[in-house]
Design an enzyme around this catalytic site. Structure first.
Site, PDB file in Angstrom:
ATOM      1  N   GLY A  29       0.920  -1.232   0.240  1.00 16.84           N
ATOM      2  CA  GLY A  29      -0.095   0.384   0.299  1.00 16.84           C
ATOM      3  C   GLY A  29       1.365   1.397   0.150  1.00 16.84           C
ATOM      4  CG  LEU A  31      -0.647   1.982  -4.402  1.00 12.06           C
ATOM      5  CD1 LEU A  31      -2.474   1.891  -5.077  1.00 12.06           C
ATOM      6  CD2 LEU A  31       0.130   0.561  -4.053  1.00 12.06           C
ATOM      7  CG  HIS A  35       3.147   0.797  -5.614  1.00  7.95           C
ATOM      8  ND1 HIS A  35       3.432   2.250  -4.730  1.00  7.95           N
ATOM      9  CD2 HIS A  35       3.312  -0.389  -4.607  1.00  7.95           C
ATOM     10  CE1 HIS A  35       4.075   1.144  -3.357  1.00  7.95           C
ATOM     11  NE2 HIS A  35       4.503  -0.083  -3.568  1.00  7.95           N
ATOM     12  CD  GLN A  62       7.767  -7.658   3.876  1.00 13.53           C
ATOM     13  OE1 GLN A  62       6.864  -8.750   3.662  1.00 13.53           O
ATOM     14  NE2 GLN A  62       8.279  -6.792   2.845  1.00 13.53           N
ATOM     15  N   GLY A 148       8.091  -4.518  -8.107  1.00 10.87           N
ATOM     16  CA  GLY A 148       9.268  -3.935  -8.450  1.00 10.87           C
ATOM     17  C   GLY A 148      10.683  -4.305  -8.726  1.00 10.87           C
ATOM     18  CE  LYS A 150      12.749   1.243  -4.224  1.00 10.48           C
ATOM     19  NZ  LYS A 150      12.772   1.263  -2.126  1.00 10.48           N
ATOM     20  CD  GLN A 154      10.080  -7.963  -2.728  1.00  7.54           C
ATOM     21  OE1 GLN A 154      10.243  -8.129  -1.585  1.00  7.54           O
ATOM     22  NE2 GLN A 154       9.500  -7.373  -3.478  1.00  7.54           N
ATOM     23  CB  SER A 186      10.927   4.034  -0.992  1.00 10.19           C
ATOM     24  OG  SER A 186      10.288   3.120  -0.820  1.00 10.19           O
ATOM     25  NE  ARG A 188      10.749   0.759   4.886  1.00  5.96           N
ATOM     26  CZ  ARG A 188      10.842   0.347   4.314  1.00  5.96           C
ATOM     27  NH1 ARG A 188      11.228  -0.484   3.386  1.00  5.96           N
ATOM     28  NH2 ARG A 188      10.584  -0.940   5.185  1.00  5.96           N
TER      29      ARG A 188
END
Ligand code: PAF
Length: 287
Positions: A29, A31, A35, A62, A148, A150, A154, A186, A188
């Site tokens: 979420g 976004l 995204h 995680q 993604g 980025k 992952q 991001s 963040r």
């Protein structure tokens, strides 16, 4: 757009749509344009007859102790509007209790990949990612899923898991989306203090320089030192790791670059942990 809060609701919705191909975009979420680019790729892959399903779930397993699970930004109503505008057909947005049974005993882990790079900085992180992605795959049973680039490691973990466990799901990587000053998008980024937000463009500047230097025949060790020095020259940056690995296998590299390599950065600004990466090419061979 259908909004499903429970496993049974999303399964019932998908049963009504099958055999239409299903393309999944898993998210946590909050976004941003990055995204939305995943959703556009999913829409294109699904085609006129297929269905795009996105998930919103801030996955507690995680996040390590002391990490930003509680402060991770959330805005579900805005996310739903953005998803609708991208033509998402259904969103799966469960509560934690719907996903994790306190008696659960099973985890999914890519044993080697999970321990290296970000896995060293965030022990258990990739176990949490692999487990939730497996659960989402089992609940939604998509034909394809978009992630993604980025989160480079992952993506490697997910591709490895899909291969090793014969999941038979096509994994599509989506290119990094950047702000005008080069900062990788991001969720963040909104938590960066204004001075840190300005300083954070150093990550993409360091990657731009490194990309040009890679083409000169420099060794991996010298390139790594150069990138680290560039980042450390920014007083607000607390460098967590700089790595140069084989772009395909993520194996370590020694000597001059001979194959495509990926430069992986992890840097903290205040309490905000940012990552970025760039795949760089070795010098062209003389004819
Ligand atoms: O990349 C993310 O947003 C998350 O790690 C993912 C893949 C949705 C799993 O929680």
């Amino acid at each position: 757009m259908e909004i499903c809060r429970t496993k049974s609701a999303i399964r019932a919705q998908l049963a009504a749509w099958r055999p239409a191909p299903i393309v999944l975009v898993p998210t946590m979420g909050f976004l941003h344009e990055g995204h939305l680019s995943l959703m556009r790729l999913a829409r294109a892959r699904a085609g006129a007859t297929g269905k795009v399903v996105a998930s919103i779930f801030v996955n507690p397993t995680q996040f390590g102790p002391g990490e930003d699970f509680d402060s991770y930004p959330r805005n579900e109503a805005r996310d739903f509007d953005l998803m609708r505008a991208e033509g998402v057909d259904a969103v799966f947005a469960p509560e934690v209790a719907e996903i994790y049974d306190p008696a659960a005993q099973t985890i999914v882990e890519t044993t080697e990949l999970a321990k290296t790079l970000i896995g060293k900085l965030r022990p258990g992180h990739f176990r949490g990612v692999a487990t939730i992605v497996t659960k989402l795959f089992n609940i939604i049973r998509p034909d394809a899923a978009v992630f993604g680039e980025k989160d480079y490691q992952q993506l490697a973990v997910i591709r490895t898991m899909v291969r090793d466990l014969d999941m038979g799901i096509e994994i599509i990587g989506a290119p990094i989306q950047r702000e005008p000053d080069g900062l990788a998008m991001s969720s963040r980024n909104v938590r960066l203090a204004p001075e840190d937000r300005t300083a954070a463009s150093i990550l993409s500047q360091a990657l731009d320089e490194a990309e040009a230097m890679a083409a000169t025949g420099i060794t991996a060790a010298r390139l790594r030192s150069h990138v680290r020095a560039t980042l450390e020259a920014e007083p607000r940056a607390r460098v967590q790791s700089v790595d140069i690995r084989d772009a395909q296998s993520l194996d370590t590299i020694s000597g001059p670059l001979r194959r495509p390599a990926v430069i992986l950065l992890a840097v903290k600004f205040g309490q905000v942990f940012l990552i970025d990466n760039r795949v760089v090419q070795p010098p062209k061979e003389e004819p």
